[in-house]
Design a protein around this motif. Structure first.
Motif, PDB file in Angstrom:
ATOM      1  N   LEU A  75      -2.303  -2.397  -4.640  1.00  0.00           N
ATOM      2  CA  LEU A  75      -0.983  -2.722  -4.090  1.00  0.00           C
ATOM      3  C   LEU A  75      -0.852  -1.986  -2.766  1.00  0.00           C
ATOM      4  CD1 LEU A  75       1.888  -3.967  -4.457  1.00  0.00           C
ATOM      5  CD2 LEU A  75       2.546  -1.772  -5.490  1.00  0.00           C
ATOM      6  N   HIS A  76      -0.624  -2.758  -1.691  1.00  0.00           N
ATOM      7  CA  HIS A  76      -0.432  -2.188  -0.365  1.00  0.00           C
ATOM      8  C   HIS A  76       1.044  -2.303  -0.002  1.00  0.00           C
ATOM      9  CE1 HIS A  76      -4.822  -2.269   1.136  1.00  0.00           C
ATOM     10  NE2 HIS A  76      -4.817  -2.443  -0.180  1.00  0.00           N
ATOM     11  N   ILE A  77       1.610  -1.195   0.400  1.00  0.00           N
ATOM     12  CA  ILE A  77       3.002  -1.170   0.847  1.00  0.00           C
ATOM     13  C   ILE A  77       2.983  -0.794   2.323  1.00  0.00           C
ATOM     14  CG2 ILE A  77       5.311  -0.229   0.474  1.00  0.00           C
ATOM     15  CD1 ILE A  77       4.341   0.678  -2.321  1.00  0.00           C
ATOM     16  N   THR A  78       3.261  -1.771   3.175  1.00  0.00           N
ATOM     17  CA  THR A  78       3.253  -1.497   4.608  1.00  0.00           C
ATOM     18  C   THR A  78       4.622  -1.009   5.068  1.00  0.00           C
ATOM     19  OG1 THR A  78       3.810  -3.794   5.060  1.00  0.00           O
ATOM     20  CG2 THR A  78       1.479  -3.224   5.069  1.00  0.00           C
ATOM     21  N   ASP A  79       4.625  -0.283   6.187  1.00  0.00           N
ATOM     22  CA  ASP A  79       5.870   0.261   6.738  1.00  0.00           C
ATOM     23  C   ASP A  79       6.699   0.936   5.628  1.00  0.00           C
ATOM     24  OD1 ASP A  79       8.849  -1.109   8.334  1.00  0.00           O
ATOM     25  OD2 ASP A  79       7.860   0.838   8.597  1.00  0.00           O
ATOM     26  N   SER A  80       6.073   1.861   4.914  1.00  0.00           N
ATOM     27  CA  SER A  80       6.719   2.509   3.771  1.00  0.00           C
ATOM     28  C   SER A  80       8.062   3.138   4.160  1.00  0.00           C
ATOM     29  CB  SER A  80       5.800   3.587   3.187  1.00  0.00           C
ATOM     30  OG  SER A  80       4.630   3.023   2.666  1.00  0.00           O
ATOM     31  N   GLN A  81       9.033   3.002   3.267  1.00  0.00           N
ATOM     32  CA  GLN A  81      10.374   3.529   3.471  1.00  0.00           C
ATOM     33  C   GLN A  81      10.699   4.559   2.383  1.00  0.00           C
ATOM     34  OE1 GLN A  81      12.302   2.449   6.192  1.00  0.00           O
ATOM     35  NE2 GLN A  81      10.307   1.522   6.683  1.00  0.00           N
ATOM     36  N   PRO A  82      11.569   5.528   2.673  1.00  0.00           N
ATOM     37  CA  PRO A  82      11.941   6.507   1.646  1.00  0.00           C
ATOM     38  C   PRO A  82      12.455   5.854   0.360  1.00  0.00           C
ATOM     39  CG  PRO A  82      12.670   7.264   3.785  1.00  0.00           C
ATOM     40  CD  PRO A  82      12.134   5.868   3.992  1.00  0.00           C
ATOM     41  N   GLY A  83      13.109   4.712   0.493  1.00  0.00           N
ATOM     42  CA  GLY A  83      13.602   3.989  -0.674  1.00  0.00           C
ATOM     43  C   GLY A  83      12.514   3.394  -1.544  1.00  0.00           C
ATOM     44  N   ASP A  84      11.259   3.429  -1.052  1.00  0.00           N
ATOM     45  CA  ASP A  84      10.119   2.955  -1.860  1.00  0.00           C
ATOM     46  C   ASP A  84       9.620   4.048  -2.805  1.00  0.00           C
ATOM     47  OD1 ASP A  84       8.719   1.270   1.068  1.00  0.00           O
ATOM     48  OD2 ASP A  84      10.199   0.567  -0.403  1.00  0.00           O
TER      49      ASP A  84
END
Lengths: 111, 113
Positions: A75-84
């Motif tokens: 699983l790739h999460i791009t442009d990770s955010q604190p809410g992730d």
């Protein structure tokens, strides 16, 4: 025997970076692979899922890459955010029966 | 649409005591699951039902655990004689039918002292 394995156990990335979460499985008959995420003090919720007819599934910033030959997915999460920031569970089943969960990857996104 | 409802939210027991957990699935969902989630681990399936029938209870410790769904709607999971190793969060989930997305309740957090 742990049929679904996840790595790393925990991961920290900076805001804006790409987080990569890995999953591998034992049973070659598994044909459905959902990812669930779980926030602290909350219950798991479906994030994204893939079936082996394709080797990639994308939903916004979240992408599953699937390698049937090696029995691996990520699983790739791009442009990770604190809410992730959450715990991510890879799961697997045959025809949706008896969904088996991995042990999870705890992701922290630092702002 | 109401979600999956579970009660109680918390339970604290001494070893040997009994406890029951109750679950009300989403209306219209024919499949109901009970999962056990130990701290810092993934959910582990205990039992699941389609309507009132048990489809698979192979992971349910049958000497102390039991689960029923008599009318195909609400369900009860019971532990007859709790052990410290039963300490975990017990999650109920439902789906419209087998193979579809699972919707989880908030769980019951059980501590056995």
């Amino acid at each position: 025997q742990q049929q679904v394995r996840q790595s790393p156990q925990s991961l920290t990335v900076w805001e804006g970076e790409t987080a990569i979460l890995n999953c591998s499985y034992e049973d070659s008959t598994f044909d459905y692979f959902p990812w669930y995420w779980q926030f602290p003090r909350e219950s798991p919720a479906l994030l994204i899922a893939i079936r082996p007819v394709s080797n990639k599934k994308e939903d916004g910033r979240f992408t599953i890459f699937f390698n049937k030959r090696e029995k691996k997915l990520s699983l790739h999460i791009t442009d990770s955010q604190p809410g992730d920031s959450a715990t991510y569970f890879c799961a697997a089943s045959v025809l949706g029966y008896k969904l088996t969960f991995g042990t999870g990857t705890s992701l922290l996104v630092d702002p | 649409e109401a979600g999956v409802t579970q009660s109680p939210r918390y339970a604290v027991l001494q070893e040997g005591q009994a406890v029951s957990f109750w679950c009300d699935p989403i209306s219209g969902h024919d499949t109901l699951y009970w999962y056990q989630q130990p701290r810092d681990q993934g959910p582990q399936l205990l039992v699941y039902f389609r309507d009132e029938a048990v489809i698979d209870n192979s992971q349910l410790p049958s000497d102390r655990f039991s689960a029923v769904r008599p009318k195909g709607t609400n369900s009860t999971l019971k532990i007859q004689s709790a052990k410290q190793g039963d300490t975990a969060t017990y999650l109920c989930a439902s789906s419209f039918k087998v193979g579809e997305r699972l919707f989880f309740g908030h769980g019951t957090k059980l501590s056995v002292l």
